[in-house]
Each structure stands twice: as structure tokens, then as C-alpha cells.
Scaffold this active site. Sequence first.
Site, PDB file in Angstrom:
ATOM      1  N   THR A  89     -51.293  12.099  31.803  1.00  0.00           N
ATOM      2  CA  THR A  89     -50.986  13.444  31.331  1.00  0.00           C
ATOM      3  C   THR A  89     -49.514  13.459  30.966  1.00  0.00           C
ATOM      4  OG1 THR A  89     -50.483  14.265  33.549  1.00  0.00           O
ATOM      5  CG2 THR A  89     -52.737  14.600  32.734  1.00  0.00           C
ATOM      6  N   SER A  90     -49.142  14.404  30.114  1.00  0.00           N
ATOM      7  CA  SER A  90     -47.766  14.441  29.617  1.00  0.00           C
ATOM      8  C   SER A  90     -46.787  15.066  30.588  1.00  0.00           C
ATOM      9  CB  SER A  90     -47.718  15.208  28.297  1.00  0.00           C
ATOM     10  OG  SER A  90     -48.525  14.561  27.343  1.00  0.00           O
ATOM     11  N   THR A  91     -47.263  16.007  31.403  1.00  0.00           N
ATOM     12  CA  THR A  91     -46.341  16.697  32.304  1.00  0.00           C
ATOM     13  C   THR A  91     -46.900  16.746  33.717  1.00  0.00           C
ATOM     14  OG1 THR A  91     -47.300  18.872  31.881  1.00  0.00           O
ATOM     15  CG2 THR A  91     -45.506  18.177  30.428  1.00  0.00           C
ATOM     16  N   GLN A 121     -49.902  19.189  34.828  1.00  0.00           N
ATOM     17  CA  GLN A 121     -51.265  18.939  34.379  1.00  0.00           C
ATOM     18  C   GLN A 121     -52.061  18.137  35.411  1.00  0.00           C
ATOM     19  OE1 GLN A 121     -50.131  17.065  30.646  1.00  0.00           O
ATOM     20  NE2 GLN A 121     -50.688  18.907  29.530  1.00  0.00           N
TER      21      GLN A 121
END
Length: 187
Positions: free
Chosen positions: A8-10, A13
Amino acid sequence: MKVGYARTSTFDQIAGLEAQHRLLEETGCTQIFSEQVSSVGERAQFQNALDFVRQGDVLIVTRLDRLARSTSDLLGILAVLEDKQTGLHILDFGGSEMDTHSPTGKLMLTMFGALAQFERELMLVRQREGIERAKAAGKYRGRVPTARRRLPEMLELAQKGLTPPEIANRLQVSRASVYRLLKDERS
């Protein structure tokens, strides 16, 4: 061996990362590498997954956007996997699954990778145009500086004897911001 990769990017999440883990486990992955990092950042766990896979293994990801940043990145990953005689399996590929063991699978993956990159670039252009229109109309001000809003609290904590790192930790702002704002205030 089935080897999974989840990303996930962050950090907010968590649910998305957990869902990816669940899907990879249901698929039979015995080893799962995961991380929470932007696709443009350094992906250490992804590199570990590429280093880990061996001949006959299958690298499994839930979606194409969890794997590659661009078409060239995708082709580079495919080349590494092919050199290692390792397959790639994408679980959710527009409602179906994608397997690169066949020439048709490789072709389809490359085409969809190019289309995904094209769509991403169009989205960024539309976003920039929207921001420019909003700025011209006086409706876009950008992000409100978080640390500067907290200056009164910083000053109060500094008067109580807290150090800048302690203030930064308590207010959840960067130490550099605390040092800079307190210095500006004293000048």
C-alpha cells in the site's frame, strides 16, 4: 513455491494491506513480502521478493498497480522473473486472473501495463489543469501549513522547558519546523 507481494502507498491503508495478505494466503502463498511505501519510493521488500524467488516459483500480486510504476518498470520486472524462470500471477486483472507463463499472458500484461500508465499520466494532467483553474479562480490555496498553526502551543511548551524534539513529538510536527518557528519567533 507461491510467493506473494503486498503493498500500500501509505500507512493509513492498513485495511488494504490486510485484504491483500488475506487474498495471497487464500491463494496458497507460503511466503509473503509486504510494505507500505509509495510505488515511486524504494521498495525494499519488493526487491527482497525478487531476490527470494527461484526457478519454478510464482510471484503473486493482487493487482497490477501493486507491482509496477510504469510500462518500462513492468517490462524490467518481467525480464528479471523470466531470467529466473519464475512466473508472475496477478489475481485481480480486470475481473479475471493473469498468468505470464504463456506468450499471450505476457502480451496482455504488457498491453494493460501501457494502458494503466497512459491513464495515470492523463489523470495527472487533468489534476494539474484543475489546480490551475482553481488557482486562477482564487479557490485553491494549497495545503495549510500545519506547524505554523501550532506555534502558540510550541511557544507555551517551550516556556514550560520542553526541548524542540520533545515539542515536535508531542505536537506531531517535524523537529525542523519547531526549531525554525521558535528561532523566527525569537528574532
